[in-house]
Design an enzyme around this catalytic site. Structure first.
Site, PDB file in Angstrom:
ATOM      1  N   SER A 138      18.477 -38.418   8.217  1.00 51.71           N
ATOM      2  CA  SER A 138      19.327 -39.118   7.240  1.00 51.71           C
ATOM      3  C   SER A 138      19.470 -38.379   5.921  1.00 51.71           C
ATOM      4  CB  SER A 138      18.754 -40.517   6.968  1.00 51.71           C
ATOM      5  OG  SER A 138      18.747 -41.296   8.135  1.00 51.71           O
ATOM      6  N   GLU A 153     -12.885  13.006 -16.054  1.00 51.71           N
ATOM      7  CA  GLU A 153     -12.456  13.874 -14.958  1.00 51.71           C
ATOM      8  C   GLU A 153     -11.764  15.159 -15.422  1.00 51.71           C
ATOM      9  OE1 GLU A 153     -12.998  13.759 -11.867  1.00 51.71           O
ATOM     10  OE2 GLU A 153     -13.639  11.725 -11.405  1.00 51.71           O
TER      11      GLU A 153
END
Length: 781
Positions: free
Chosen positions: A344, A86
């Site tokens: 419990s 690029e």
């Protein structure tokens, strides 16, 4: 003349300087009036596992998702391919490369069509930040934005913007999002062929999408590879190898793991990248496993699982529901944080705190008998009452009445305060005070808080908060001593009976210990486990609180917990992880104790009615607790015997004192005949009786005898109605059937009850003085 020329020269230089100054001021004003539109927080987020794998993503308003990265988080191959293809002179030009523009113009004129572009990476970033039409005006605006970029940002900053904003097709932006979506891997691990492919995609993201047009994508990739060889960026041999690779794509999947944790962490002000401690492989495995459990769960029932590595308290897996998309099961509700009754599951904390207080040891005698306190009449989840039980039996079997007895001694307010101070949340209704009911689930908590609390049994008594993100500090508070935590953990692992040969330096790893819980009405089923390396929390129930008959912790949540444990053990074996040893703390000892007094006695002593081996803490061997709020001396009353062995008053001739160990009177119905008070105490001498007797009139149930087998009358298949009454005891009576309160009578009233099915039944009665009576019978059809 010379002076005039010199004067004009200085004046020209002044005008030029003024012009430059005005241009600079103009550019500065333009920059201020039309600032660079740098990316703002658009609410796009990505939530990451501990290894960087995306778990979940939150798209922006346009549906775009991205995974922001820095340059060093991307493979050098990709950076090399991108710059070579690029913008080779990216780090040298000022944002605009006139040679590239001229070359592109010549190539386009020569071909008669656009075959090349002259845009630099900086110009492409400018277009990404401020899209413009492909007109002369648009190009000028792009140049302006490019100059602003170069003015305000460094080259690395501009490159980073490109890495995170470049389009890669569909709703993907940025190389990291593309790498994970197309290739299923981190951008840091890209090979040469993969790097070349991703470098070219932004040129035409729709036309080159590899999942739709693999041939085009491969041709474009090969073009990049050939250019890299031509520019001698990569060796020709490496390029040749890359050219041989086909374009391989991972199955296209959006990040879709741990959604409820992601939603929890995605708060206002959260960073674009949200890091977590989640193990992605474990999370995926457990989510698949829980989806498989869906067919085993009742309709509209959900489940939640939390797995924590307890050394660091890092959360390794977080499943807040069965399936976030399942509306029938309220999948959007995070049950890790939902406040529910813990059933419990609080019992282990009370036993450990009582150990530290010196109230009990592991084999202390407790009473599993009917109990009445004000308007509170607790029952057992299991059928019936067991009478005399040890602390270890009561905890491992999760009996209700013994733990209520213990809480009555310890104090519910104190218990609640100490848990809260350690960071374990207990939520009471507004204005309510802690009561005995809280130990059986009469309080609110949540799975996260319970798992955090159980860390005390793995971290030497320290309660540590869960860590969801790596930057979270480890926060812990003391609750238990290391010895009490170790003893309770052994009991929960069904290793409650110490052996004399156990050594303190044993290299045995900690066995899996767990506690179940079931809330009132079968609304919530819990299981919380502590293994050698992990904490595991499981909840099952309906998020809307509707009862699910037959659902309880042992049957519903425990199988899921054990399956999670198997997954963790298999994973540790794959990674060659060895479980750490679990040595006995130095303050934990072993002692032989005797019931009913609960203390050490010579085996030959007649008061040693039953020998047991106990874990002790700091050498403390406390005596047996009674139903009251203190230790009681009536378990070893002082009696006076004459020469004939008869019980007499103290002043009688020849009277000698003697201590006799007696069982708590409430246990009488469950004791063998020879252990009851009438058998343990010598007969009274009628010639010189003691002033106060030790034996009270026994409480007996009339209407059925122990061992009876009752059959429904012929032709009646539905129920058998029986009538019971009481002899002895006080005026008020509370009735229990198989440990569950079923009625009340007083002043000699009969108690009627209808039995609608065959089975074995235990009927118990309790009076206001704490005396009990019980019978066991069966009904057949």
């Amino acid at each position: 003349m010379k002076q005039a020329k010199q004067h004009r020269g200085w004046r020209g230089l002044g005008w030029a300087s003024l012009g430059v100054l005005l241009i600079c001021i103009g550019v500065w004003l333009a920059d201020r009036l039309d600032p660079l539109p740098l990316p703002q927080d658009d609410m796009a987020r990505v939530v990451l596992a501990q290894d960087g794998t995306p778990l979940w993503r939150f798209a922006d308003a346009k549906g775009v998702w991205r995974y922001p990265v820095q340059i060093e988080q991307v493979s050098p191959y990709y950076i090399e391919a991108l710059l070579a293809y690029e913008d080779r002179w990216f780090y040298q030009h000022p944002g605009i490369n006139p040679f590239a523009i001229a070359r592109a113009a010549w190539q386009n004129l020569k071909a008669g069509r656009i075959v090349s572009g002259g845009s630099t990476l900086s110009m492409q970033v400018a277009r990404l930040l401020d899209p413009h039409p492909r007109t002369l005006r648009g190009k000028l605006r792009q140049l302006w934005r490019t100059l602003q970029l170069e003015w305000h940002l460094s080259k690395d900053d501009i490159l980073t913007l490109y890495l995170n904003r470049a389009p890669f097709g569909g709703t993907l932006e940025g190389v990291a999002a593309a790498s994970w979506s197309y290739l299923g891997r981190s951008p840091q691990s890209l090979g040469r062929a993969e790097a070349a492919l991703l470098a070219v995609l932004p040129q035409a993201p729709s036309r080159l999408r590899p999942d739709r047009h693999p041939e085009r994508a491969q041709a474009a990739r090969d073009k990049v590879l050939q250019r890299l060889a031509a520019f001698q960026v990569w060796p020709q041999s490496a390029v040749n190898d890359a050219l041989q690779e086909a374009v391989w794509l991972a199955p296209r999947e959006q990040p879709a793991l741990a959604p409820l944790l992601a939603r929890r962490l995605n708060q206002a002000g959260s960073p674009a990248v949200i890091e977590t401690t989640i193990d992605v492989q474990l999370q995926r495995r457990l989510e698949d496993m829980l989806l498989g459990w869906r067919v085993r769960l009742p309709e509209r029932t959900s489940a939640a699982i939390v797995v924590v590595e307890h050394e660091s308290m890092a959360v390794q897996a977080y499943l807040g529901s069965v399936d976030i998309a399942d509306d029938q099961r309220f999948g959007h509700v995070d049950m890790v944080q939902a406040v529910r009754s813990p059933g419990s599951t609080l019992k282990p904390f009370l036993y450990a705190m009582a150990l530290d207080e010196g109230l009990i040891h592991s084999e202390s005698l407790l009473q599993d008998v009917p109990r009445h306190s004000s308007d509170y009449r607790p029952g057992n989840f299991s059928e019936g009452f067991s009478g005399p039980v040890s602390v270890s039996q009561a905890l491992f079997r999760s009996l209700n009445l013994p733990v209520v007895q213990l809480l009555d001694v310890y104090g519910p307010k104190r218990f609640t305060g100490e848990l809260r101070n350690a960071g374990i949340p207990l939520i009471l209704p507004q204005g309510a005070e802690p009561s005995l009911a809280l130990i059986l689930g009469g309080v609110g908590s949540h799975l996260e808080g319970l798992v955090s609390g159980f860390s005390a049994f793995a971290r030497q008594g320290q309660v540590a908060q869960l860590r969801f993100q790596p930057q979270q500090a480890l926060v812990e508070k003391p609750l238990l001593s290391p010895g009490a935590a170790w003893i309770v953990r052994r009991i929960l692992a069904d290793r409650q009976r110490p052996q004399w040969h156990v050594t303190r330096d044993s290299l045995e790893p900690a066995p899996l210990a767990w506690k179940t819980g079931t809330s009132y009405g079968f609304r919530d089923a819990w299981a919380v486990g502590v293994s050698a390396r992990y904490l595991i929390g499981v909840w099952i129930g309906r998020p809307d609180g509707t009862p699910v008959p037959g659902q309880f912790g042992l049957a519903s949540a425990t199988p899921l917990l054990l399956q999670v444990q198997d997954v963790l053990k298999h994973r540790d074996r794959q990674h060659n992880r060895v479980a750490p040893p679990d040595p006995r703390p130095p303050e934990v000892g072993v002692a032989a104790i005797c019931w009913p007094l609960g203390q050490t006695l010579p085996r030959s002593d007649d008061n040693c009615r039953r020998l047991r081996v106990a874990w002790t803490l700091n050498g403390t061997v406390p005596p047996t607790l009674t139903m009251g709020d203190s230790f009681s001396s009536d378990l070893q009353p002082l009696v006076w015997l004459n020469q004939q062995g008869l019980r007499v008053a103290q002043h009688c001739p020849g009277a000698e004192p003697q201590r006799i160990a007696l069982w708590p009177s409430a246990l009488e119905p469950w004791l063998p005949e020879k252990e009851r008070r009438s058998a343990r105490l010598a007969p009274i001498d009628p010639k010189c009786p003691p002033a106060v007797g030790v034996i009270t009139e026994a409480l007996q149930i009339v209407g059925v005898n122990s061992g009876d087998r009752l059959q429904t009358p012929a032709g009646r298949q539905t129920e058998l109605r029986l009538q019971f009454s009481v002899q002895g005891g006080g005026a008020q009576h509370w009735w229990y059937l198989n440990g569950v309160p079923v009625g009340r009578s007083e002043n000699g009233q009969n108690f009627d009850y209808s039995f609608d099915k065959a089975g074995v039944y235990q009927l118990s009665v309790l009076d206001e003085q704490g005396q009990t009576g019980t019978v066991q019978f069966s009904i057949v059809q």
